[in-house]
Design a protein around this motif. Structure first.
Motif, PDB file in Angstrom:
ATOM      1  N   THR A 191       3.705 -13.745   2.579  1.00 14.54           N
ATOM      2  CA  THR A 191       2.329 -13.863   2.974  1.00 14.54           C
ATOM      3  C   THR A 191       0.826 -14.668   2.136  1.00 14.54           C
ATOM      4  OG1 THR A 191       1.428 -11.977   3.223  1.00 14.54           O
ATOM      5  CG2 THR A 191       3.733 -13.015   4.933  1.00 14.54           C
ATOM      6  N   ASN A 192       1.448 -14.409   0.877  1.00 17.40           N
ATOM      7  CA  ASN A 192       0.038 -14.212  -0.032  1.00 17.40           C
ATOM      8  C   ASN A 192       0.617 -13.984  -1.518  1.00 17.40           C
ATOM      9  OD1 ASN A 192      -2.343 -15.000  -0.355  1.00 17.40           O
ATOM     10  ND2 ASN A 192      -3.361 -12.880  -0.850  1.00 17.40           N
ATOM     11  N   ARG A 193       0.255 -14.799  -2.184  1.00 17.64           N
ATOM     12  CA  ARG A 193      -0.024 -14.609  -3.704  1.00 17.64           C
ATOM     13  C   ARG A 193      -0.757 -14.163  -4.824  1.00 17.64           C
ATOM     14  NH1 ARG A 193       5.002 -17.044  -5.119  1.00 17.64           N
ATOM     15  NH2 ARG A 193       5.517 -19.335  -3.551  1.00 17.64           N
ATOM     16  N   CYS A 194      -0.633 -13.533  -5.352  1.00 19.95           N
ATOM     17  CA  CYS A 194      -1.580 -12.957  -6.531  1.00 19.95           C
ATOM     18  C   CYS A 194      -2.782 -13.952  -6.952  1.00 19.95           C
ATOM     19  CB  CYS A 194      -1.025 -12.250  -7.762  1.00 19.95           C
ATOM     20  SG  CYS A 194      -2.001 -11.105  -8.859  1.00 19.95           S
ATOM     21  N   GLY A 195      -4.218 -13.571  -6.676  1.00 19.73           N
ATOM     22  CA  GLY A 195      -4.781 -14.702  -7.156  1.00 19.73           C
ATOM     23  C   GLY A 195      -4.869 -15.436  -8.542  1.00 19.73           C
ATOM     24  N   CYS A 196      -4.297 -14.212  -9.528  1.00 17.84           N
ATOM     25  CA  CYS A 196      -4.240 -14.339 -11.287  1.00 17.84           C
ATOM     26  C   CYS A 196      -3.282 -15.064 -11.621  1.00 17.84           C
ATOM     27  CB  CYS A 196      -3.857 -13.022 -12.090  1.00 17.84           C
ATOM     28  SG  CYS A 196      -2.375 -12.258 -12.231  1.00 17.84           S
ATOM     29  N   CYS A 221       0.019 -14.678 -11.747  1.00 20.18           N
ATOM     30  CA  CYS A 221       1.417 -14.338 -11.496  1.00 20.18           C
ATOM     31  C   CYS A 221       2.349 -14.810 -10.753  1.00 20.18           C
ATOM     32  CB  CYS A 221       1.228 -12.585 -11.901  1.00 20.18           C
ATOM     33  SG  CYS A 221       1.184 -11.669 -10.250  1.00 20.18           S
ATOM     34  N   VAL A 222       3.535 -14.155 -10.245  1.00 17.16           N
ATOM     35  CA  VAL A 222       4.625 -14.279  -9.121  1.00 17.16           C
ATOM     36  C   VAL A 222       4.317 -12.823  -8.125  1.00 17.16           C
ATOM     37  CG1 VAL A 222       5.538 -15.791 -10.533  1.00 17.16           C
ATOM     38  CG2 VAL A 222       6.297 -13.034 -10.547  1.00 17.16           C
ATOM     39  N   THR A 223       3.514 -12.169  -7.922  1.00 11.58           N
ATOM     40  CA  THR A 223       3.741 -11.221  -7.060  1.00 11.58           C
ATOM     41  C   THR A 223       3.411 -12.153  -6.303  1.00 11.58           C
ATOM     42  OG1 THR A 223       2.540  -9.867  -8.650  1.00 11.58           O
ATOM     43  CG2 THR A 223       1.787  -9.067  -6.978  1.00 11.58           C
ATOM     44  N   VAL A 224       3.523 -11.435  -5.083  1.00  9.54           N
ATOM     45  CA  VAL A 224       3.749 -12.034  -3.688  1.00  9.54           C
ATOM     46  C   VAL A 224       3.934 -10.822  -2.614  1.00  9.54           C
ATOM     47  CG1 VAL A 224       4.928 -14.419  -3.678  1.00  9.54           C
ATOM     48  CG2 VAL A 224       6.207 -12.215  -3.481  1.00  9.54           C
ATOM     49  N   ASP A 225       3.014 -11.189  -1.720  1.00  9.88           N
ATOM     50  CA  ASP A 225       2.685 -10.224  -0.179  1.00  9.88           C
ATOM     51  C   ASP A 225       3.573 -10.312   0.133  1.00  9.88           C
ATOM     52  OD1 ASP A 225       0.590  -8.309  -1.069  1.00  9.88           O
ATOM     53  OD2 ASP A 225      -1.043 -10.624  -0.005  1.00  9.88           O
ATOM     54  N   LEU A 226       4.403  -9.842   1.183  1.00 14.89           N
ATOM     55  CA  LEU A 226       5.571  -9.967   1.883  1.00 14.89           C
ATOM     56  C   LEU A 226       5.734  -9.335   3.271  1.00 14.89           C
ATOM     57  CD1 LEU A 226       8.647  -8.447  -0.592  1.00 14.89           C
ATOM     58  CD2 LEU A 226       7.875 -10.734  -0.538  1.00 14.89           C
ATOM     59  N   GLU A 227       6.376 -10.065   4.554  1.00 15.73           N
ATOM     60  CA  GLU A 227       6.247  -9.495   5.918  1.00 15.73           C
ATOM     61  C   GLU A 227       7.521 -10.139   5.714  1.00 15.73           C
ATOM     62  OE1 GLU A 227       4.117 -12.053   9.625  1.00 15.73           O
ATOM     63  OE2 GLU A 227       2.852 -10.267   8.753  1.00 15.73           O
ATOM     64  N   ALA A 231       6.548  -0.811   0.013  1.00 15.97           N
ATOM     65  CA  ALA A 231       7.133  -0.804   1.628  1.00 15.97           C
ATOM     66  C   ALA A 231       6.000  -0.162   2.248  1.00 15.97           C
ATOM     67  CB  ALA A 231       7.904  -0.378   2.408  1.00 15.97           C
ATOM     68  N   ARG A 232       5.890  -1.095   3.684  1.00 11.85           N
ATOM     69  CA  ARG A 232       4.522   0.390   4.556  1.00 11.85           C
ATOM     70  C   ARG A 232       5.235   0.225   6.025  1.00 11.85           C
ATOM     71  NH1 ARG A 232       0.260  -3.976   5.422  1.00 11.85           N
ATOM     72  NH2 ARG A 232       0.415  -3.917   3.376  1.00 11.85           N
ATOM     73  N   ASP A 233       4.825   0.881   6.261  1.00 13.40           N
ATOM     74  CA  ASP A 233       5.681   1.965   7.851  1.00 13.40           C
ATOM     75  C   ASP A 233       7.495   0.726   7.427  1.00 13.40           C
ATOM     76  OD1 ASP A 233       3.756   2.091   8.494  1.00 13.40           O
ATOM     77  OD2 ASP A 233       2.916   0.472   9.516  1.00 13.40           O
ATOM     78  N   LEU A 251       9.316  -4.225   3.501  1.00 14.69           N
ATOM     79  CA  LEU A 251       8.553  -4.680   2.634  1.00 14.69           C
ATOM     80  C   LEU A 251       8.034  -5.325   2.551  1.00 14.69           C
ATOM     81  CD1 LEU A 251      12.033  -6.838   1.488  1.00 14.69           C
ATOM     82  CD2 LEU A 251      11.293  -4.490   0.610  1.00 14.69           C
ATOM     83  N   SER A 252       6.792  -4.748   1.883  1.00 12.74           N
ATOM     84  CA  SER A 252       5.194  -5.189   1.771  1.00 12.74           C
ATOM     85  C   SER A 252       4.839  -6.511   0.661  1.00 12.74           C
ATOM     86  CB  SER A 252       4.405  -4.430   2.866  1.00 12.74           C
ATOM     87  OG  SER A 252       4.644  -3.128   1.875  1.00 12.74           O
ATOM     88  N   LEU A 253       5.395  -4.994  -0.625  1.00 11.18           N
ATOM     89  CA  LEU A 253       4.858  -5.964  -1.421  1.00 11.18           C
ATOM     90  C   LEU A 253       5.983  -6.452  -2.823  1.00 11.18           C
ATOM     91  CD1 LEU A 253       2.002  -6.971  -3.244  1.00 11.18           C
ATOM     92  CD2 LEU A 253       2.336  -4.755  -4.004  1.00 11.18           C
ATOM     93  N   LEU A 254       5.761  -7.341  -3.732  1.00 11.15           N
ATOM     94  CA  LEU A 254       6.567  -7.723  -5.084  1.00 11.15           C
ATOM     95  C   LEU A 254       5.635  -7.675  -6.072  1.00 11.15           C
ATOM     96  CD1 LEU A 254       9.595  -7.262  -6.721  1.00 11.15           C
ATOM     97  CD2 LEU A 254       9.617  -9.695  -5.900  1.00 11.15           C
ATOM     98  N   GLU A 255       5.553  -6.823  -7.121  1.00  6.99           N
ATOM     99  CA  GLU A 255       4.723  -7.218  -8.192  1.00  6.99           C
ATOM    100  C   GLU A 255       5.345  -7.357  -8.957  1.00  6.99           C
ATOM    101  OE1 GLU A 255       0.538  -4.327  -9.358  1.00  6.99           O
ATOM    102  OE2 GLU A 255       1.606  -3.564  -7.904  1.00  6.99           O
TER     103      GLU A 255
END
Length: 112
Positions: free
Chosen positions: A37-42, A44-50, A83-85, A88-92
């Motif tokens: 759902t989103n990517r890190c602004g720096c 890198c390959v970090t991604v927000d997940l839904e 993970a949130r609730d 999976l919510s973030l892969l960093e």
């Protein structure tokens, strides 16, 4: 923005969640239903997940981070999944290098 997980991010998640415990198994079952759902602004390959919660149950008891590992090859980097609730919510990915890490480590280098 929503897009599928890349094959490399999918492989990293599978390696991080390779355990046989119920939480790892439940989070691993969510991978096919996870979207970026989103990517890190720096850069890198970090991604927000839904995750599509309508087709897969939550992982009860997931901690923060749900899994993490340090990878010494091809470059020193840490990877974490959150993970949130119960989903999976973030892969960093992170490191002490000044340049952003732009590729996920090969699964064989992801040790827990």
């Amino acid at each position: 923005m929503t897009e599928p997980l890349s094959p490399e991010a999918t492989a990293t998640l599978n390696a991080l969640l390779a355990g046989t415990d119920p939480v790892s198994s439940a989070l691993r079952a969510q991978i096919p239903y996870a979207r970026v759902t989103n990517r890190c602004g720096c850069g890198c390959v970090t991604v927000d997940l839904e995750v599509d919660c309508s087709v897969v149950p939550p992982a009860m008891g997931a901690s923060h981070p749900a899994a993490d590992a340090w990878c010494e090859e091809p470059e020193d980097a840490g990877v974490m999944v959150f993970a949130r609730d119960g989903y999976l919510s973030l892969l960093e990915i992170y490191s002490s290098a000044s340049d952003p890490i732009t590729t996920w480590p090969e699964p064989r280098f992801v040790g827990r």
